[in-house]
Design an enzyme around this catalytic site. Structure first.
Site, PDB file in Angstrom:
ATOM      1  N   LYS A 101     -27.301  63.787   9.423  1.00 55.99           N
ATOM      2  CA  LYS A 101     -28.135  63.417  10.575  1.00 55.99           C
ATOM      3  C   LYS A 101     -27.531  64.010  11.848  1.00 55.99           C
ATOM      4  CE  LYS A 101     -30.002  58.966  12.343  1.00 55.99           C
ATOM      5  NZ  LYS A 101     -29.935  57.495  12.102  1.00 55.99           N
ATOM      6  N   SER A 183     -34.369  55.554  11.490  1.00 59.62           N
ATOM      7  CA  SER A 183     -34.272  56.757  12.298  1.00 59.62           C
ATOM      8  C   SER A 183     -33.735  57.962  11.525  1.00 59.62           C
ATOM      9  CB  SER A 183     -33.381  56.511  13.526  1.00 59.62           C
ATOM     10  OG  SER A 183     -32.057  56.200  13.130  1.00 59.62           O
ATOM     11  N   SER A 207     -32.251  51.950   9.608  1.00 61.59           N
ATOM     12  CA  SER A 207     -32.388  53.400   9.733  1.00 61.59           C
ATOM     13  C   SER A 207     -31.978  54.226   8.516  1.00 61.59           C
ATOM     14  CB  SER A 207     -31.623  53.902  10.963  1.00 61.59           C
ATOM     15  OG  SER A 207     -32.351  53.627  12.125  1.00 61.59           O
TER      16      SER A 207
END
Ligand SMILES: *[C@@H]1O[C@H](CO)[C@@H](O)[C@H](O)[C@H]1NC(C)=O
Ligand SMILES: *[C@@H]1O[C@H](CO)[C@@H](O)[C@H](O)[C@H]1NC(C)=O
Ligand SMILES: *[C@@H]1O[C@H](CO)[C@@H](O)[C@H](O)[C@H]1NC(C)=O
Ligand SMILES: *[C@@H]1O[C@H](CO)[C@@H](O)[C@H](O)[C@H]1NC(C)=O
Ligand SMILES: *[C@@H]1O[C@H](CO)[C@@H](O)[C@H](O)[C@H]1NC(C)=O
Ligand SMILES: *[C@@H]1O[C@H](CO)[C@@H](O)[C@H](O)[C@H]1NC(C)=O
Ligand SMILES: *[C@@H]1O[C@H](CO)[C@@H](O)[C@H](O)[C@H]1NC(C)=O
Ligand SMILES: CC(=O)N[C@H]1CO[C@H](CO)[C@@H](O)[C@@H]1O
Length: 542
Positions: A101, A183, A207
């Site tokens: 990420k 996310s 997330s």
């Protein structure tokens, strides 16, 4: 039977027709075997994944899952191929390309940025690798690229999941324009359709679990303190955690084993058990025999709370029967005493808003260079206003959480009351209360909906595995300016939860359920990259 299988192995080896792994479904072990046997190299793997990314990221279905690819990846792969031949492999991750990420720092000299999806940090120089990136490298993994995400790990404002200023709107490969959740959206999409061997995401509340569940993946949200957050762009030191998002439980267990453990740069890890177990030794298809599993219905079994389509609970209730068949004792309901209080509490918002300002300001202050000059949350809010075309475009213009967090004034008595109320709600009066009351090993829930809150405020682990897919006639709803959810064929997961540092047990339960059902293989993405190793590997001269 065994003799026939042996003959087949001998035949396939002789004619050199051993099937190469399908990159859409490949396990770490399959990839590692192929590398060991010399069927393909890590250079081949990186080349194949780059082509797959190119097919679907901005072209074709334009999933916008990957923000940047690593310009050093091919060179690193070549070195790791050489090292494998000369010295052997460092770990089960040796030579495997992993996407992380974009809030997980990777050393700038390698050529990638770490920006949480924001132009405010483009070109900034991080002090070095995050601890998790460093551990991946030490294990011989290749960091293939940076994944798109909900900008700032979805802590900027009321924005659609999967959108960032730099990366644009990421979408789900299982239905056109479906919500990838967030996310860790791009990590989820990348792992789901084989743009890498696996991915890392981060979670503060939902997330990792939500995008894993919505992309047909296994996701582990570890206990806070099991995995170092050093070098990860923060929301809250009390809730943030980094974890694997992979196609199979075995892969998640292997990744967790590598990234977990003590780190002087994150003192929460000092509270974790000193010895990190090898989580792959928990992979036992009989793990559920004799396990006592509770169902905290109040957290999810009300449509007014989760907003889940009723179909989710239908499939979830079938899973309960599967678990019984695997030898588990189910206690249903096994409610958290705090379940309804949690839905009414504002404590988490107080903790996250206050922590964010302090933790983010510290992160920004420690950067070696920031060309935009953004060194504080206040600077960041101003940067967004002054660069509205990039950061506050139509339909993605909210930064109300930033503004709310900027208004906090640090730790005071209301903050500490909120923090300790959260520990009570999540732990002593929540997850631990249910486990103790009913003498349970773990809890299960459907993963979609707002089911991640109790474990988030407690800092406790969750593992999600594929559970099912929305049916063709599900009512499609809007989830953002362009995204929809639910939608036909979009996956959802089954979550196993437990007390602090109970990951080992949870991995075993998730594995037993996964191996019995193999639900992942029923998923049919509409966006499927076509490049396979066979298109890359040069024909064997033999
Ligand atoms: C990211 O940063 C490097 C310098 O660290 C720069 O050379 C590169 O162009 C940047 N990538 C993008 C996509 O801007
Ligand atoms: C980590 O260190 C800070 C001070 O540097 C301290 O306030 C905090 O309690 C420590 N946390 C843990 C979990 O040890
Ligand atoms: C949802 O509905 C149930 C049953 O009608 C009720 O008991 C509960 O309080 C409601 N929850 C919320 C958060 O409104
Ligand atoms: C925090 O949680 C406690 C316990 O449920 C509750 O009494 C209190 O009202 C909550 N505080 C806020 C600000 O929501
Ligand atoms: C603590 O600070 C917050 C803002 O961060 C404020 O809203 C709250 O009133 C303060 N509490 C006390 C007791 O001063
Ligand atoms: C979808 O179809 C199933 C059976 O095929 C039916 O039970 C269900 O009510 C339908 N759902 C909707 C939203 O129409
Ligand atoms: C904003 O979102 C609406 C739907 O909510 C859509 O109709 C419109 O085209 C979007 N505008 C832009 C500029 O994307
Ligand atoms: C790897 C990749 O395709 N990155 C792209 C992500 O999206 C931005 C915005 O469209 C592009 O500029 C990147 O090239």
């Amino acid at each position: 039977m065994a003799a026939l299988a042996l003959l087949l192995v001998v035949y396939l080896t002789l004619v050199n027709a051993w099937p190469l792994p399908d990159l859409m479904q490949a396990t770490f072990v399959e990839l590692q075997d192929g590398l060991d046997y010399g069927d393909f190299t890590s250079v081949d793997l990186v080349t194949a994944y780059f082509q797959r990314i190119q097919e679907v990221n901005l072209e074709g279905p334009a999933l916008r899952a990957v923000i940047e690819t690593n310009p050093s990846a091919l060179a690193q792969a070549a070195e790791l191929d050489w090292e494998r031949q000369v010295y052997g492999k460092r770990s089960p991750l040796h030579g495997l390309p992993i996407i992380v990420k974009d809030n997980i720092a990777t050393m700038a000299s390698e050529g990638m940025n770490t920006t949480a999806g924001s132009y405010a940090l483009l070109g900034s120089i991080v002090p070095g690798d995050s601890t998790v990136a460093e551990k991946l490298r030490r294990a011989g993994a290749i960091i293939l690229g940076k994944a798109n995400l909900s900008e700032w790990a979805h802590f900027r404002g009321n924005l659609a999941s999967g959108w960032s200023g730099r990366g644009g709107q990421c979408t789900n490969p299982y239905y056109p324009n479906a919500d990838p959740c967030g996310s860790s959206s791009g990590s989820g999409v990348s792992s789901a359709i084989g743009l890498a061997a696996g991915a890392l995401g981060s979670e503060t509340d939902g997330s990792i679990v939500c995008p894993s569940n919505q992309n047909n993946l296994v996701g582990i949200k570890p206990s806070v303190g099991l995995v170092s957050r050093s070098g990860v762009i923060p929301i809250s030191e009390h809730q943030d955690t980094v974890g694997p998002m992979t196609r199979w439980v075995a892969d998640a267990a292997a990744l967790l084993t590598v990234i977990a453990g003590w780190d002087v740069r994150d003192n929460y890890t000092l509270a974790a058990p000193a010895l990190v177990p090898d989580y792959t030794t928990a992979l036992n298809s009989k793990a559920l025999q004799g396990a006592r599993i509770g169902v905290p219905r109040l957290v999810f079994d009300q449509d007014n709370y989760t907003g889940n389509d009723p179909y989710v609970n239908v499939v979830f209730n079938e899973a309960i029967e599967t678990l019984k068949g695997l030898g588990a004792t189910i206690v249903d309901p096994a409610d958290l005493p705090s379940a309804l209080e949690i839905t009414m509490s504002n404590n988490e918002t107080i903790v996250l808003d206050t922590d964010f300002k302090i933790d983010l300001n510290r992160y920004l202050a420690n950067l070696v260079e920031v060309p935009t000059g953004v060194r504080t949350l206040a600077d960041l809010i101003l940067f967004n206003e002054q660069n509205a075309g990039l950061e506050l475009p139509t339909n993605y213009s909210d930064q109300s959480i930033f503004i709310e967090a900027e208004a906090t004034t640090g730790f005071n008595s209301s903050y500490y009351t909120a923090l300790y109320d959260d520990y009570a709600l999540g732990r002593t009066n929540g997850i631990d209360a249910a486990l103790k009351e009913y003498n349970l090993d773990a809890l299960i829930m459907p993963s979609p909906g707002y089911t991640t809150v109790p474990a988030a405020i407690a800092g406790y682990p969750i593992i999600t595995v594929p559970l099912g897919f929305y049916p063709p006639n599900v009512t499609i709803q809007s989830a953002g300016p362009v995204t929809v959810y639910p939608a036909p064929g979009v996956p959802f997961g089954l979550a196993f939860l437990g007390t602090q540092f109970s990951e080992y047990k949870l991995v075993g339960y998730a594995y037993a359920y996964e191996q019995q059902t193999m639900t992942r293989l029923q998923g049919k993405p509409y966006a499927v990259p076509q490049t396979q190793l066979a298109d890359i590997v040069s024909p064997n001269p033999n």
